[in-house]
Design an enzyme around this catalytic site. Structure first.
Site, PDB file in Angstrom:
ATOM      1  CE  LYS A 116      -3.807  -2.114   2.511  1.00  0.00           C
ATOM      2  NZ  LYS A 116      -5.079  -2.338   1.914  1.00  0.00           N
ATOM      3  NE  ARG A 291      -8.310  -9.879  -4.528  1.00  0.00           N
ATOM      4  CZ  ARG A 291      -9.428  -9.387  -4.023  1.00  0.00           C
ATOM      5  NH1 ARG A 291     -10.574  -9.652  -4.622  1.00  0.00           N
ATOM      6  NH2 ARG A 291      -9.430  -8.627  -2.954  1.00  0.00           N
TER       7      ARG A 291
HETATM    8  P1  ADP Z   1     -13.340  -8.416  -2.477  1.00  0.00           P
HETATM    9  O1  ADP Z   1     -14.525  -8.800  -1.696  1.00  0.00           O
HETATM   10  O2  ADP Z   1     -13.292  -6.975  -2.747  1.00  0.00           O
HETATM   11  O3  ADP Z   1     -13.101  -9.251  -3.673  1.00  0.00           O
HETATM   12  P2  ADP Z   1     -11.964  -9.247  -0.137  1.00  0.00           P
HETATM   13  O4  ADP Z   1     -11.025  -8.357   0.604  1.00  0.00           O
HETATM   14  O5  ADP Z   1     -13.246  -9.562   0.514  1.00  0.00           O
HETATM   15  O6  ADP Z   1     -12.098  -8.610  -1.551  1.00  0.00           O
HETATM   16  O7  ADP Z   1     -11.190 -10.578  -0.464  1.00  0.00           O
HETATM   17  C1  ADP Z   1     -11.681 -11.564  -1.370  1.00  0.00           C
HETATM   18  C2  ADP Z   1     -11.303 -12.918  -0.873  1.00  0.00           C
HETATM   19  O8  ADP Z   1      -9.916 -13.006  -0.675  1.00  0.00           O
HETATM   20  C3  ADP Z   1     -11.984 -13.235   0.425  1.00  0.00           C
HETATM   21  O9  ADP Z   1     -12.562 -14.508   0.282  1.00  0.00           O
HETATM   22  C4  ADP Z   1     -10.893 -13.202   1.462  1.00  0.00           C
HETATM   23  O10 ADP Z   1     -11.049 -14.278   2.367  1.00  0.00           O
HETATM   24  C5  ADP Z   1      -9.626 -13.364   0.657  1.00  0.00           C
HETATM   25  N1  ADP Z   1      -8.569 -12.469   1.145  1.00  0.00           N
HETATM   26  C6  ADP Z   1      -8.386 -11.176   0.866  1.00  0.00           C
HETATM   27  N2  ADP Z   1      -7.308 -10.678   1.444  1.00  0.00           N
HETATM   28  C7  ADP Z   1      -6.766 -11.690   2.135  1.00  0.00           C
HETATM   29  C8  ADP Z   1      -5.614 -11.841   2.965  1.00  0.00           C
HETATM   30  N3  ADP Z   1      -4.787 -10.860   3.194  1.00  0.00           N
HETATM   31  N4  ADP Z   1      -5.382 -13.034   3.519  1.00  0.00           N
HETATM   32  C9  ADP Z   1      -6.213 -14.064   3.288  1.00  0.00           C
HETATM   33  N5  ADP Z   1      -7.292 -13.990   2.509  1.00  0.00           N
HETATM   34  C10 ADP Z   1      -7.573 -12.834   1.949  1.00  0.00           C
HETATM   35  P1  ADP Z   2      -8.001  -3.903   2.503  1.00  0.00           P
HETATM   36  O1  ADP Z   2      -6.743  -4.166   1.752  1.00  0.00           O
HETATM   37  O2  ADP Z   2      -8.041  -4.607   3.812  1.00  0.00           O
HETATM   38  O3  ADP Z   2      -9.211  -4.110   1.660  1.00  0.00           O
HETATM   39  P2  ADP Z   2      -8.458  -1.034   2.218  1.00  0.00           P
HETATM   40  O4  ADP Z   2      -7.386  -0.016   2.232  1.00  0.00           O
HETATM   41  O5  ADP Z   2      -9.080  -1.351   0.906  1.00  0.00           O
HETATM   42  O6  ADP Z   2      -7.918  -2.349   2.908  1.00  0.00           O
HETATM   43  O7  ADP Z   2      -9.605  -0.577   3.220  1.00  0.00           O
HETATM   44  C1  ADP Z   2     -10.713  -1.408   3.554  1.00  0.00           C
HETATM   45  C2  ADP Z   2     -11.826  -0.567   4.163  1.00  0.00           C
HETATM   46  O8  ADP Z   2     -11.355   0.113   5.345  1.00  0.00           O
HETATM   47  C3  ADP Z   2     -12.338   0.540   3.261  1.00  0.00           C
HETATM   48  O9  ADP Z   2     -13.349   0.094   2.397  1.00  0.00           O
HETATM   49  C4  ADP Z   2     -12.865   1.553   4.285  1.00  0.00           C
HETATM   50  O10 ADP Z   2     -14.138   1.152   4.738  1.00  0.00           O
HETATM   51  C5  ADP Z   2     -11.891   1.427   5.444  1.00  0.00           C
HETATM   52  N1  ADP Z   2     -10.781   2.414   5.374  1.00  0.00           N
HETATM   53  C6  ADP Z   2      -9.555   2.247   4.843  1.00  0.00           C
HETATM   54  N2  ADP Z   2      -8.789   3.360   4.935  1.00  0.00           N
HETATM   55  C7  ADP Z   2      -9.550   4.296   5.557  1.00  0.00           C
HETATM   56  C8  ADP Z   2      -9.344   5.673   5.953  1.00  0.00           C
HETATM   57  N3  ADP Z   2      -8.207   6.306   5.725  1.00  0.00           N
HETATM   58  N4  ADP Z   2     -10.379   6.297   6.561  1.00  0.00           N
HETATM   59  C9  ADP Z   2     -11.541   5.673   6.815  1.00  0.00           C
HETATM   60  N5  ADP Z   2     -11.798   4.407   6.462  1.00  0.00           N
HETATM   61  C10 ADP Z   2     -10.829   3.697   5.835  1.00  0.00           C
HETATM   62 MG    MG Z   3      -9.592  -3.119  -0.061  1.00  0.00          MG
END
Ligand code: ADP
Ligand code: ADP
Ligand code: MG
Length: 481
Positions: A116, A291
């Site tokens: 990130k 992805r």
């Molecule tokens: P999205 O719903 O936007 O596709 P998610 O963050 O929910 O993304 O992740 C999609 C899938 O990948 C989920 O089933 C989650 O369990 C898995 N996943 C995402 N990030 C991780 C991680 N850091 N470690 C293990 N599984 C992950």
């Molecule tokens: P991940 O890789 O776990 O998906 P993201 O950076 O996409 O992490 O953030 C996941 C969620 O966390 C976002 O959809 C939002 O709801 C919250 N979030 C992340 N960063 C911030 C921020 N700076 N302020 C408020 N909410 C945040």
């Molecule tokens: Mg995210």
């Protein structure tokens, strides 16, 4: 065209990809663990290779076993789905080293986006809007306090390598900074093997709006519009829809261009998603998911683009079938993630045997599922078993259609989050279309769900369908005995 594709995943997404393969005439290979011997995706595949015991660390996450399965079966492409290997650039590199096409973005783009910090740096350079903060790893709490003081509390501490909502912590004041920073660093190290943590301004109650992009290896790259994913618990999505009701058409077009800029900056091809936070007319790039996403079907429903098919075509070296101006949005689509968990008990996972199963169908209804009646839902993996997606001419009709489809969906023997979805589809705030990532707590949705489930219990729930299903089961049982 690729001659055979191995799917390095399981459940509904494995089937989704195999369906696209079948339509393109590409034979498929499933890999499966002990826990998936009876899973639907294994039956669907043309060939199957057993890759080890149930825990994913000993099967779906063992790179060598998957590569070996591809080489043994002569697969020249691997689709990783989501989760597992999907964002693992070392695995993508191993595929390349073995002359196997990793059906996803280039290794360098994956590498950039999995940090990130690095991706944010590169986005700032390219002129993409990001949240205020620092793009360096913070180890010292005094320095963290200085930065936070400058940005203004509350702030977010975020693990650079984080994902799935893990490693994101809000800090309200300097008093708790030392403790919280140490906690997040430890969690980041244990979950992602990297303790780099950075600081971001906290955006109060933002919308999560993301853009689907797809590009080919010939320099063509388009966006396929937005998805609103603000119905979240623990920073994880439960319901997604498109088009987002929160953004104006002008902002939508701007964000789409920013998403393309972000992707082009990374030298991107194949499918990806740019995630943004949106608040009061401003939007901020969060991260790029390199992805296919869980919620991709809603995009397919309103644009007609088959994203899994396009991914396979791009992986085969073909040009995109679409130019930006070909992408037209029609109607509205909503997805509910059907999870095997108890909404009345803090969404606790509830694996078990599915004693009764009937999917909804009819106009505008799509079910992407990896389960069937009699299937023993395993406890080892994600709790999502199916996705219910609807399309209709406009949003009010899509909501009515979703309510109808949820009513038809019969899953017995295990708890699911269907009651949660039913409550949301009837909730005036959701119906109004403008809701943010604090939607669930701010509207007491969980209390409403618990009350609804108690009411349903006393009224016997969807009695007519349940009785009809039981009658059918009895006839089947009698004919088999
Ligand atoms: P999205 O719903 O936007 O596709 P998610 O963050 O929910 O993304 O992740 C999609 C899938 O990948 C989920 O089933 C989650 O369990 C898995 N996943 C995402 N990030 C991780 C991680 N850091 N470690 C293990 N599984 C992950
Ligand atoms: P991940 O890789 O776990 O998906 P993201 O950076 O996409 O992490 O953030 C996941 C969620 O966390 C976002 O959809 C939002 O709801 C919250 N979030 C992340 N960063 C911030 C921020 N700076 N302020 C408020 N909410 C945040
Ligand atoms: Mg995210």
């Amino acid at each position: 065209m690729l001659s055979k594709v191995l799917i390095a995943n399981r459940g509904e997404i494995a089937i989704r990809i195999m369906r696209a393969c079948k339509e393109l005439g590409i034979p498929t290979v499933a890999v499966y663990s002990d826990a998936d011997k009876t899973s639907l995706f294994v039956r669907y595949a043309d060939e199957k290779v057993h890759i080890g015991p149930a825990p994913s660390a000993e099967s779906y996450l063992v790179k060598e076993k998957i590569i070996e399965a591809a080489l043994d079966t002569g697969a020249d492409g691997i689709h990783p789905g989501y989760g597992f290997m999907a964002e693992n650039f070392e695995f993508a590199q191993m595929c390349a080293d073995n002359n196997i096409e990793f059906i996803g973005p280039p290794v360098d783009a994956m590498k950039l986006m999995c940090s990130k910090i690095d991706s944010k740096k590169s986005m700032i350079k390219a002129g993409v809007n990001v949240v205020a903060g620092v793009t360096e790893a913070i180890t010292d709490h005094e320095k963290a306090k200085d930065i936070a003081h400058e940005i203004g509390y509350p702030i977010m501490l975020k693990a650079s390598a984080g994902g799935g909502g893990i490693g994101i912590v809000k800090v309200d004041s300097a008093d708790v900074m030392e403790e919280e920073l140490e906690k997040v660093r430890r969690l980041a190290k244990s979950s992602f093997g990297d303790d780099a943590v950075f600081i971001e301004q906290y955006i109060h109650e933002p919308h999560h709006v993301e853009f689907q992009i797809i590009g080919d290896k010939h320099g063509n790259l388009i966006h396929v519009y937005d998805r609103e994913c603000s119905v979240q618990r623990r920073n994880q999505k439960l319901i997604e829809e498109t088009p987002s009701q929160a953004i104006s058409q002008e902002i939508r077009m701007e964000m789409g261009e920013q998403a393309k800029l972000a992707a082009n900056t990374a030298g991107y091809y194949n499918a990806g998603t740019c995630e943004f936070m949106y608040k009061d007319g401003k939007y901020y790039f969060l991260e790029m998911n390199t992805r296919l996403q869980v919620e991709h079907p809603v995009t397919e429903m309103i644009t007609g683009v088959d994203l899994a098919r396009e991914m396979l075509r791009v992986g085969s070296g073909l040009e995109l079938e679409y130019k930006q101006e070909d992408i037209k949005v029609k109607g509205h689509s909503i997805e509910c993630r059907i999870n095997f968990e108890d909404p009345a008990n803090n969404f606790m996972p509830c694996p078990g045997t599915i004693s009764r199963y009937a999917e909804p169908s009819g106009p505008g209804v799509r079910v992407d599922s990896g389960i069937y009646q009699g299937y023993k839902f395993p406890p080892y993996y994600d709790s999502m078993g199916a996705k219910l997606i609807v399309w209709a001419e406009d949003r009010p009709r899509a909501i009515e259609r979703m309510k109808r489809a949820l009513w038809e969906f019969q899953i017995g023997g295990v708890k699911t989050n269907i009651p949660f979805h039913e409550v949301v589809m009837n909730d005036p705030v959701f119906k109004g279309g403008i809701y943010d990532t604090s939607y669930i707590p701010n509207n007491n949705i969980m209390d409403k769900v618990i009350k609804y489930m108690e009411e349903k219990k006393t009224q016997g729930g969807n009695k007519k369908i349940a009785a009809a299903m039981a009658a059918v089961e009895a006839v089947v049982a009698a004919s088999q005995s």
